[in-house]
Design an enzyme around this catalytic site. Structure first.
Site, PDB file in Angstrom:
ATOM      1  N   THR A 196       0.855  -1.237  -0.167  1.00  0.00           N
ATOM      2  CA  THR A 196       0.006   0.096   0.097  1.00  0.00           C
ATOM      3  C   THR A 196       0.880   1.355  -0.207  1.00  0.00           C
ATOM      4  O   THR A 196       1.669   1.376   0.933  1.00  0.00           O
ATOM      5  CB  THR A 196      -0.711   0.057   1.286  1.00  0.00           C
ATOM      6  OG1 THR A 196      -1.709  -1.097   1.157  1.00  0.00           O
ATOM      7  CG2 THR A 196      -1.799   1.209   1.402  1.00  0.00           C
ATOM      8  N   TYR A 240       0.734  -4.651   7.003  1.00  0.00           N
ATOM      9  CA  TYR A 240      -0.660  -5.322   7.509  1.00  0.00           C
ATOM     10  C   TYR A 240      -1.018  -6.327   6.339  1.00  0.00           C
ATOM     11  O   TYR A 240      -0.409  -6.769   5.406  1.00  0.00           O
ATOM     12  CB  TYR A 240      -1.716  -4.394   7.766  1.00  0.00           C
ATOM     13  CG  TYR A 240      -2.398  -3.779   6.469  1.00  0.00           C
ATOM     14  CD1 TYR A 240      -3.271  -4.186   5.850  1.00  0.00           C
ATOM     15  CD2 TYR A 240      -1.603  -2.605   5.716  1.00  0.00           C
ATOM     16  CE1 TYR A 240      -3.876  -3.443   4.622  1.00  0.00           C
ATOM     17  CE2 TYR A 240      -2.062  -1.771   4.555  1.00  0.00           C
ATOM     18  CZ  TYR A 240      -3.093  -2.403   4.200  1.00  0.00           C
ATOM     19  OH  TYR A 240      -3.591  -1.821   2.904  1.00  0.00           O
ATOM     20  N   THR A 274      -0.326  -9.869   1.609  1.00  0.00           N
ATOM     21  CA  THR A 274       0.460  -8.738   2.561  1.00  0.00           C
ATOM     22  C   THR A 274       0.556  -7.591   1.991  1.00  0.00           C
ATOM     23  O   THR A 274       0.131  -7.270   0.743  1.00  0.00           O
ATOM     24  CB  THR A 274       2.026  -9.165   2.390  1.00  0.00           C
ATOM     25  OG1 THR A 274       2.480  -8.884   1.097  1.00  0.00           O
ATOM     26  CG2 THR A 274       2.189 -10.760   2.719  1.00  0.00           C
ATOM     27  N   GLU A 275       0.721  -6.576   2.755  1.00  0.00           N
ATOM     28  CA  GLU A 275       0.582  -5.274   2.484  1.00  0.00           C
ATOM     29  C   GLU A 275       1.898  -4.467   3.175  1.00  0.00           C
ATOM     30  O   GLU A 275       1.823  -4.285   4.484  1.00  0.00           O
ATOM     31  CB  GLU A 275      -0.804  -4.583   2.644  1.00  0.00           C
ATOM     32  CG  GLU A 275      -1.943  -5.035   2.064  1.00  0.00           C
ATOM     33  CD  GLU A 275      -1.911  -4.585   0.587  1.00  0.00           C
ATOM     34  OE1 GLU A 275      -1.064  -3.972   0.325  1.00  0.00           O
ATOM     35  OE2 GLU A 275      -2.786  -5.097  -0.301  1.00  0.00           O
ATOM     36  N   VAL A 276       3.111  -4.276   2.446  1.00  0.00           N
ATOM     37  CA  VAL A 276       4.177  -3.355   3.072  1.00  0.00           C
ATOM     38  C   VAL A 276       3.997  -1.984   2.730  1.00  0.00           C
ATOM     39  O   VAL A 276       3.116  -1.685   1.666  1.00  0.00           O
ATOM     40  CB  VAL A 276       5.152  -3.992   2.322  1.00  0.00           C
ATOM     41  CG1 VAL A 276       6.558  -2.968   2.484  1.00  0.00           C
ATOM     42  CG2 VAL A 276       5.676  -5.505   2.559  1.00  0.00           C
TER      43      VAL A 276
END
Length: 306
Positions: free
Chosen positions: A175, A205, A273-275
């Site tokens: 993101t 998140y 996944t969201e880094v």
């Protein structure tokens, strides 16, 4: 309303085919799929099997071969893990995290788990640092029968013969600040809607499947990643990107109804996944390391829990 240079179309009206063509003409190549992805995959041929699963002919921009990486010691008696990256081509650490995992850790699962890695699902978008494919379609809303996104259709075709054998699938995303400054406004313009500003969480998140929640699985991944980079806190209203936080650093989406990549396998354990690469508290190297840590934790948990 939209920061797109010379946005096509007219406010309040969905884009026509001519508008989409005008948008595509604005997109320029900014990096090389051949250098950044195909070359590192080629270097893995001594330690992994490299399996082509199609190509994307996006003339005049080029033809993009789609390559997957899988365990050399593939054993049909073992369950399968799928690791995907670059479904959104601009989400850099997903691509390079998948490649780093394949390079450094694929062999760790020999004899225990067949691992299949598709590190860059959307190569045209990777080169242009964009969310969409050249048809102005979001591949990560297009994983469904009869998909109009060739990237999504090709990956589903790769996965189809293995359906029923997948134990785990982890889809690597980011993101970014550009989600709010560029891509969400572009989506509103494309669909003839009014852009409604949102927020960008500072930290890592996960997105769990609301139709198949696996809270212990998500918790194990968060614990592993927290050793590498910070976990995103909830907004004051208890949400992350507008979705309720169900556990620290975890929200839920309905994967299959939304056409998300993480819903394509039917695996018991799935996550996205969201880094957050734009955080002042994270480096590009940390973002890649966070993706690798997430993949390892996902596969390790799935093997242990069964």
């Amino acid at each position: 309303m939209s920061p797109i240079p010379n946005p096509p179309g007219r406010p309040g009206q969905p884009w026509t085919a001519d508008d989409r063509a005008a948008w595509r003409a604005q997109q320029t190549k900014k990096r090389s799929y051949a250098d950044d992805v195909l070359a590192p995959i080629d270097a893995l041929r001594e330690v992994a099997a490299v399996i082509p699963y199609g190509e994307l002919d996006y003339a005049p921009d080029g033809v993009y071969p789609l390559l997957s990486i899988r365990s050399h010691d593939w054993n049909d008696a073992l369950p399968v893990a799928l690791v995907t990256g670059g479904v959104h081509g601009y989400e850099t650490s997903g691509v390079h995290g998948a490649l780093a995992f394949a390079r450094d850790h694929l062999g760790d699962y020999a004899g225990r788990l067949n691992v299949l890695v598709a590190p860059c699902v959307s190569p045209w978008a990777y080169e242009r640092i964009h969310r969409w494919n050249p048809l102005a379609i979001d591949p990560n809303r297009s994983f469904r029968a009869g998909s109009d996104a060739p990237e999504s259709a090709a990956l589903m075709q790769l996965v189809a013969p293995l359906k029923g054998r997948f134990l785990v699938h982890i889809d690597l995303h980011e993101t970014t600040d550009s989600d709010e400054s560029e891509f969400r406004p572009a989506l509103a313009a494309r669909d003839g809607k009014v852009f409604e500003p949102g927020t960008i969480p500072d930290g890592f998140y996960l997105v769990d499947d609301s139709d198949n929640p696996q809270p212990d699985f998500q918790r194990a991944i968060i614990a592993a990643v927290a050793k590498v980079t910070h976990i995103a806190p909830a907004d004051p209203d208890g949400t992350i990107i507008g979705s309720p936080v169900v556990a620290p650093g975890v929200i839920e989406y309905a994967f299959v109804p939304l056409g998300l990549c993480a819903g394509i396998t039917g695996a018991k354990y799935t996550t996205t996944t969201e880094v957050y690469p734009d955080s002042p508290r994270a480096t590009p190297e940390q973002c890649i390391a966070a993706q690798v840590a997430a993949v390892r934790a996902a596969l390790d948990f799935a093997l242990q829990a069964g």
